[in-house]
Design a protein around this motif. Structure first.
Motif, PDB file in Angstrom:
ATOM      1  N   GLU A   1       4.009   7.932  -1.570  1.00 11.72           N
ATOM      2  CA  GLU A   1       5.410   7.500  -1.168  1.00 11.72           C
ATOM      3  C   GLU A   1       6.159   7.495  -2.399  1.00 11.72           C
ATOM      4  O   GLU A   1       7.047   6.716  -2.728  1.00 11.72           O
TER       5      GLU A   1
ATOM      6  N   ASN B   1      -8.246   8.486  -0.854  1.00 12.87           N
ATOM      7  CA  ASN B   1      -7.565   7.615   0.246  1.00 12.87           C
ATOM      8  C   ASN B   1      -8.607   6.917   1.099  1.00 12.87           C
ATOM      9  O   ASN B   1      -9.539   7.499   2.049  1.00 12.87           O
TER      10      ASN B   1
ATOM     11  N   LYS C   1      -5.825   9.295  12.201  1.00 13.72           N
ATOM     12  CA  LYS C   1      -6.025   7.725  11.521  1.00 13.72           C
ATOM     13  C   LYS C   1      -5.610   6.727  12.596  1.00 13.72           C
ATOM     14  O   LYS C   1      -6.166   5.528  12.713  1.00 13.72           O
TER      15      LYS C   1
ATOM     16  N   ALA D   1       5.417   0.538   2.148  1.00 14.74           N
ATOM     17  CA  ALA D   1       6.395   1.032   1.238  1.00 14.74           C
ATOM     18  C   ALA D   1       7.365   2.019   1.506  1.00 14.74           C
ATOM     19  O   ALA D   1       8.266   2.088   0.671  1.00 14.74           O
ATOM     20  N   ASP D   2       7.529   2.178   2.978  1.00 11.66           N
ATOM     21  CA  ASP D   2       8.698   3.247   3.424  1.00 11.66           C
ATOM     22  C   ASP D   2       9.807   2.506   3.647  1.00 11.66           C
ATOM     23  O   ASP D   2      10.955   3.090   4.392  1.00 11.66           O
TER      24      ASP D   2
ATOM     25  N   TYR E   1       0.784   5.391  -0.016  1.00  6.34           N
ATOM     26  CA  TYR E   1       0.016   6.821   0.177  1.00  6.34           C
ATOM     27  C   TYR E   1       1.068   7.718   0.267  1.00  6.34           C
ATOM     28  O   TYR E   1       1.677   8.081   1.222  1.00  6.34           O
TER      29      TYR E   1
ATOM     30  N   PRO F   1       0.887  -1.333  -0.029  1.00  3.92           N
ATOM     31  CA  PRO F   1       0.023  -0.025  -0.109  1.00  3.92           C
ATOM     32  C   PRO F   1       0.989   1.211  -0.171  1.00  3.92           C
ATOM     33  O   PRO F   1       1.884   1.553   0.804  1.00  3.92           O
TER      34      PRO F   1
ATOM     35  N   GLN G   1      10.651   0.455   6.105  1.00  2.00           N
ATOM     36  CA  GLN G   1      10.776  -0.064   7.476  1.00  2.00           C
ATOM     37  C   GLN G   1      10.775  -1.463   7.595  1.00  2.00           C
ATOM     38  O   GLN G   1      11.291  -1.893   8.651  1.00  2.00           O
TER      39      GLN G   1
ATOM     40  N   LYS H   1       5.304   7.578  19.154  1.00  2.31           N
ATOM     41  CA  LYS H   1       4.588   6.213  18.435  1.00  2.31           C
ATOM     42  C   LYS H   1       5.072   5.155  19.258  1.00  2.31           C
ATOM     43  O   LYS H   1       3.980   4.242  19.586  1.00  2.31           O
TER      44      LYS H   1
ATOM     45  N   ARG I   1      12.215   5.098   8.535  1.00  2.00           N
ATOM     46  CA  ARG I   1      11.324   5.398   6.990  1.00  2.00           C
ATOM     47  C   ARG I   1      12.536   6.130   6.092  1.00  2.00           C
ATOM     48  O   ARG I   1      13.175   7.024   6.600  1.00  2.00           O
TER      49      ARG I   1
ATOM     50  N   THR J   1       5.549  10.174   8.151  1.00  2.86           N
ATOM     51  CA  THR J   1       4.513   8.985   8.535  1.00  2.86           C
ATOM     52  C   THR J   1       3.310   9.452   7.849  1.00  2.86           C
ATOM     53  O   THR J   1       2.969  10.489   8.062  1.00  2.86           O
ATOM     54  N   LYS J   2       2.521   8.131   7.226  1.00  3.89           N
ATOM     55  CA  LYS J   2       1.136   8.663   6.682  1.00  3.89           C
ATOM     56  C   LYS J   2       0.110   8.235   7.757  1.00  3.89           C
ATOM     57  O   LYS J   2      -1.299   8.264   7.332  1.00  3.89           O
TER      58      LYS J   2
ATOM     59  N   ASP K   1      -3.172   4.255  -2.752  1.00  3.87           N
ATOM     60  CA  ASP K   1      -4.132   4.889  -1.929  1.00  3.87           C
ATOM     61  C   ASP K   1      -4.713   6.410  -1.949  1.00  3.87           C
ATOM     62  O   ASP K   1      -4.725   7.161  -1.101  1.00  3.87           O
TER      63      ASP K   1
HETATM   64  N1  UDP Z   1      -0.852   3.793   4.036  1.00  2.00           N
HETATM   65  C1  UDP Z   1      -1.758   3.767   3.180  1.00  2.00           C
HETATM   66  N2  UDP Z   1      -3.121   4.677   3.408  1.00  2.00           N
HETATM   67  C2  UDP Z   1      -3.072   5.575   4.614  1.00  2.00           C
HETATM   68  C3  UDP Z   1      -1.789   5.381   5.381  1.00  2.00           C
HETATM   69  C4  UDP Z   1      -0.862   4.760   5.068  1.00  2.00           C
HETATM   70  O1  UDP Z   1      -1.791   3.307   1.967  1.00  2.00           O
HETATM   71  O2  UDP Z   1      -3.899   6.323   4.571  1.00  2.00           O
HETATM   72  C5  UDP Z   1       0.498   3.441   3.692  1.00  2.00           C
HETATM   73  C6  UDP Z   1       1.754   3.850   3.613  1.00  2.00           C
HETATM   74  O3  UDP Z   1       2.093   4.497   2.506  1.00  2.00           O
HETATM   75  C7  UDP Z   1       2.855   2.827   3.979  1.00  2.00           C
HETATM   76  C8  UDP Z   1       2.119   1.844   5.055  1.00  2.00           C
HETATM   77  O4  UDP Z   1       0.676   2.242   4.997  1.00  2.00           O
HETATM   78  O5  UDP Z   1       3.346   1.974   3.068  1.00  2.00           O
HETATM   79  C9  UDP Z   1       2.438   2.308   6.519  1.00  2.00           C
HETATM   80  O6  UDP Z   1       2.324   3.619   6.705  1.00  2.00           O
HETATM   81  P1  UDP Z   1       3.377   4.635   7.686  1.00  2.00           P
HETATM   82  O7  UDP Z   1       4.486   4.003   7.315  1.00  2.00           O
HETATM   83  O8  UDP Z   1       3.147   5.984   7.264  1.00  2.00           O
HETATM   84  O9  UDP Z   1       3.089   4.365   9.254  1.00  2.00           O
HETATM   85  P2  UDP Z   1       3.746   4.346  10.413  1.00  2.00           P
HETATM   86  O10 UDP Z   1       5.186   3.226   9.710  1.00  2.00           O
HETATM   87  O11 UDP Z   1       4.347   5.512  10.833  1.00  2.00           O
HETATM   88  O12 UDP Z   1       3.067   3.465  11.374  1.00  2.00           O
END
Ligand code: UDP
Ligand code: MG
Length: 280
Positions: free
Chosen positions: A11, A68, A208, A92-93, A9, A7, A95, A129, A197, A202-203, A40
């Protein structure tokens, strides 16, 4: 065949590097594979990157949402379209380290239906977090009937038979971290060190994250409702005792404000009944 679902968003800064890394790792295995990105509703150049990658690599595909819809919905769409005998979802990031896929595939070959992962050592993750995530999992564990382990994100491999069950759900408030453990099957846990990341921020905004937490709690637990019934019965009982007390005071004491007892008792009693009914 192995499908990888990602997924994405906003990225645009990550997907090319990730895609190249995945291609390198997966072409060393003896499996054929496809990579499915789910855009997304991004507002940056994510789609431009995806079109480029699709032209460059035969096995890279993408889905594009009209707006989204959220991370979980994006994974679900990927699962719906994936053709693999094993389906891997990852962020996608970067991590989620792509090299872990090799170990996932080994465990799958040994006969496990779900290979999920748990984050260890999260020095790179912000204090907030870490705190909010540990609060969320503690709350979820206390309230839910499904064992959900801390630090298990949506970085996992599922077998096609697990995917076929997930495809049947039409739940718009999907919470895969609860659904997949609940489904059963042979599950195996791998641990990994989360990376920073790679690009972007962060998304998962606070709102959310809250919506996600509420979906997890309401989707996998009836404990809040049982608590409502319990509280309702307790309040009704107290109202009853209070009513007796009010009648006694009325009979044996002249200094009573008229109407007070009946108002108090009816408020408490109706409140209790409402909670009970709500819980049922
Ligand atoms: N993502 C998505 N839609 C959203 C929010 C996040 O598809 O509305 C995707 C984002 O692109 C990433 C994954 O979900 O690939 C995890 O998000 P993120 O890395 O921002 O979250 P974190 O690692 O900070 O918890
Ligand atoms: Mg991330």
């Amino acid at each position: 065949m192995v499908s990888v679902i990602i997924p994405a968003y906003n990225e645009s800064g990550n997907i090319r590097i990730l895609c190249e890394g995945l291609n390198e790792i997966l072409s060393k295995t003896h499996y054929s594979f496809e990579i499915i990105f789910v855009d997304d509703g991004s507002s940056d150049d994510t789609i431009v990157e995806l079109v480029n990658l699709h032209e460059r690599f035969d096995n890279v595909h993408y889905l594009r949402f009209s707006r989204n819809f959220g991370h979980q919905a994006a994974i679900k769409a990927g699962i719906d379209y994936a053709r693999g005998n094993a389906i891997i979802s990852m962020d996608a990031d970067l991590q989620h380290p792509p090299h872990l896929i090799t170990s996932m595939l080994e465990k799958w070959a040994e006969g496990y239906d779900v290979v999920y992962t748990q984050r260890i050592n999260d020095d790179d993750i912000s204090k907030f977090k870490r705190f909010s995530s540990s609060l969320f999992y503690t709350l979820l564990r206390k309230m839910s009937d499904v064992p959900i382990e801390e630090g298990t994100a949506d970085f996992r491999l599922i077998d096609a038979k697990v995917a076929s069950v997930i495809r049947q759900t039409k739940d718009p408030f999907l919470f895969l971290r609860g659904l997949i453990p609940w489904l059963g099957f042979k599950q195996y846990k791998l641990s990994y060190q989360a990376e920073k990341r790679f690009s972007g921020v962060t998304k998962y905004s606070l709102s959310k994250m809250l919506a996600f937490a509420i979906n997890g709690i309401t989707g996998f637990s009836i404990k809040p409702l049982r608590f409502a019934i319990f509280l309702g019965i307790l309040i009704s009982l107290l109202a009853f005792v209070y009513a007796l007390y009010a009648v006694l005071i009325y009979l044996f004491n002249d200094h009573v404000i008229s109407g007070w007892a009946s108002v108090m008792v009816s408020i408490l009693f109706i409140g209790g009944i409402q909670l009970v009914i709500l819980g049922i």
